[in-house]
Design a protein around this motif. Structure first.
Motif, PDB file in Angstrom:
ATOM      1  N   ILE A 160      -8.235 -12.966  13.339  1.00  0.00           N
ATOM      2  CA  ILE A 160      -9.633 -12.970  13.786  1.00  0.00           C
ATOM      3  C   ILE A 160     -10.585 -12.700  12.617  1.00  0.00           C
ATOM      4  O   ILE A 160     -11.695 -13.249  12.571  1.00  0.00           O
ATOM      5  CB  ILE A 160      -9.849 -11.973  14.945  1.00  0.00           C
ATOM      6  CG1 ILE A 160     -11.165 -12.321  15.665  1.00  0.00           C
ATOM      7  CG2 ILE A 160      -9.833 -10.523  14.471  1.00  0.00           C
ATOM      8  CD1 ILE A 160     -11.292 -11.718  17.026  1.00  0.00           C
ATOM      9  N   ILE A 164     -13.423 -15.596  11.799  1.00  0.00           N
ATOM     10  CA  ILE A 164     -14.855 -15.267  11.780  1.00  0.00           C
ATOM     11  C   ILE A 164     -15.433 -15.546  10.396  1.00  0.00           C
ATOM     12  O   ILE A 164     -16.562 -16.039  10.256  1.00  0.00           O
ATOM     13  CB  ILE A 164     -15.077 -13.801  12.202  1.00  0.00           C
ATOM     14  CG1 ILE A 164     -14.755 -13.644  13.696  1.00  0.00           C
ATOM     15  CG2 ILE A 164     -16.509 -13.361  11.909  1.00  0.00           C
ATOM     16  CD1 ILE A 164     -14.821 -12.219  14.203  1.00  0.00           C
ATOM     17  N   ALA A 218     -13.883  -7.876  17.072  1.00  0.00           N
ATOM     18  CA  ALA A 218     -14.649  -8.979  17.652  1.00  0.00           C
ATOM     19  C   ALA A 218     -15.979  -8.496  18.212  1.00  0.00           C
ATOM     20  O   ALA A 218     -17.017  -9.154  18.037  1.00  0.00           O
ATOM     21  CB  ALA A 218     -13.831  -9.666  18.737  1.00  0.00           C
ATOM     22  N   SER A 221     -18.513  -7.995  15.646  1.00  0.00           N
ATOM     23  CA  SER A 221     -19.038  -9.282  15.207  1.00  0.00           C
ATOM     24  C   SER A 221     -20.060  -9.827  16.206  1.00  0.00           C
ATOM     25  O   SER A 221     -21.029 -10.483  15.827  1.00  0.00           O
ATOM     26  CB  SER A 221     -17.889 -10.285  15.032  1.00  0.00           C
ATOM     27  OG  SER A 221     -18.359 -11.549  14.602  1.00  0.00           O
ATOM     28  N   SER A 227     -20.403 -13.900  16.976  1.00  0.00           N
ATOM     29  CA  SER A 227     -19.265 -14.243  17.820  1.00  0.00           C
ATOM     30  C   SER A 227     -19.560 -14.054  19.300  1.00  0.00           C
ATOM     31  O   SER A 227     -20.443 -13.271  19.674  1.00  0.00           O
ATOM     32  CB  SER A 227     -18.044 -13.383  17.449  1.00  0.00           C
ATOM     33  OG  SER A 227     -17.729 -13.502  16.089  1.00  0.00           O
ATOM     34  N   ILE A 229     -16.947 -13.525  22.868  1.00  0.00           N
ATOM     35  CA  ILE A 229     -15.537 -13.327  23.205  1.00  0.00           C
ATOM     36  C   ILE A 229     -15.324 -13.226  24.717  1.00  0.00           C
ATOM     37  O   ILE A 229     -16.228 -12.873  25.463  1.00  0.00           O
ATOM     38  CB  ILE A 229     -14.943 -12.069  22.522  1.00  0.00           C
ATOM     39  CG1 ILE A 229     -15.548 -10.794  23.103  1.00  0.00           C
ATOM     40  CG2 ILE A 229     -15.122 -12.125  21.022  1.00  0.00           C
ATOM     41  CD1 ILE A 229     -14.784  -9.537  22.692  1.00  0.00           C
TER      42      ILE A 229
END
Length: 329
Positions: A160, A164, A218, A221, A227, A229
């Motif tokens: 990940i 990213i 995540a 981010s 991002s 998710i």
């Protein structure tokens, strides 16, 4: 949220790939028409790349990618042209074209598409297709294409981070579904048979720690606006941890940047409270031929063994909910 489970890996079934593509496209159309797009609630559809090509193609592409070194580093320049004479270029082009057709239809209809992760010995090829082909084309203005990160892999955090990083370099929005993983037996068996390091964490505790670590990275981010998710879990502690982090980081429950997902018929005692608390929670509805759906559900049961252990508790909670609804009428 629909999930078509067609999975083909036999050369004799090559003619079915176009038919499977039609099913996927219809799944996107159905998802688009079944959800009222009010700015927050967005339709989702999911599919497996192995329904569109022979697994050997993905294995051969993975071997070429691995021979180049780590092509997923943000500093790497991905060569989208395949050089190996072992790879049938016409089949690869057909696969890329099929994925781009799926992506374009999803983009036009504002349907989020989850690309499922599969076994490690050809997952790099799938990851390459998603990160270097689909996302750059369809995630420029909105997160249409979602990769899948498997928390039970020892490389999950690295994956990940790299993905990213690539998204930042190529200037598109990264999106991912975060799951534990569903091919434990196959992965362990193959690593033992071919004498290489088991790619799976050795126990549940390490897997749970890895899953939370990936979710945390995540979510941070997400805060930076890089991002989106989907937290795919039937584990109560994982859900509680994700909710705690969302609150701590000040992420909106309704922006759509973070959503939750559980299988239809599993984890209802998690899905409903999430929805009632204002989070965007989805039920994943697998459908397809019985011979395809049953193995899929068995893998999900193994992946979510803790949820199966909690089945009696879930039954009690559902009975309480049913009684409350009856008494409130």
């Amino acid at each position: 949220m629909a999930y078509l489970t067609l999975h083909r890996d036999s050369e004799s079934l090559k003619d079915t790939y176009k038919e499977n593509l039609k099913h996927f496209l219809n799944s996107i159309r159905s998802s688009a028409s079944s959800v009222q797009k009010d700015g927050n609630h967005k339709p989702f559809a999911a599919f497996k790349v192995t329904a569109l090509c022979n697994c050997k193609l993905l294995i051969d592409v993975t071997k070429e990618l691995e021979s180049r070194g780590n092509t997923f580093k943000p500093t790497a320049t991905p060569d989208l042209e395949l050089q190996s004479s072992e790879i049938p270029k016409d089949e690869w082009k057909e696969l890329v074209d099929s994925l781009m057709e799926i992506g374009q239809l999803a983009y036009d209809n504002k349907v989020h598409v989850l690309v499922d992760a599969e076994q490690t010995y050809f997952q790099p090829a799938i990851r390459h297709l998603v990160i270097h082909h689909m996302m750059p084309a369809f995630n420029k203005t909105q997160p249409i294409i979602y990769n899948t990160v498997q928390g039970y892999l020892k490389t999950a955090r690295q994956t990940i981070e790299e993905d990213i990083g690539v998204a930042e370099k190529m200037n598109y929005t990264y999106a991912a579904k975060i799951v534990r993983g569903a091919y434990m037996d196959q992965e362990r068996s193959l690593s033992k048979e071919q004498n290489y390091e088991d790619p799976i964490h050795p126990n549940k505790m390490e897997t749970d720690r890895s899953y939370s670590d990936v979710v945390d990275y995540a979510l941070k981010s997400v805060v930076k606006g890089r991002s989106w998710i989907k937290v795919g879990s039937h584990n109560p502690k994982s859900i509680e941890h994700a909710v705690h982090m969302i609150k701590t980081l000040g992420i909106s429950r309704t922006s759509g940047q973070v959503t939750f997902g559980q299988l239809l018929g599993m984890g209802d005692y998690l899905t409903y409270p999430l929805a009632q608390s204002g989070y965007l929670a989805y039920k994943i509805m697998p459908y397809g031929p019985v011979r395809e759906v049953v193995p899929y559900l068995l893998r999900r049961a193994q992946e979510n063994s803790s949820a199966m252990i909690n089945a009696d508790n879930e039954r009690k909670l559902l009975n309480q909910e049913l009684m409350q609804r009856i008494l409130c009428k």
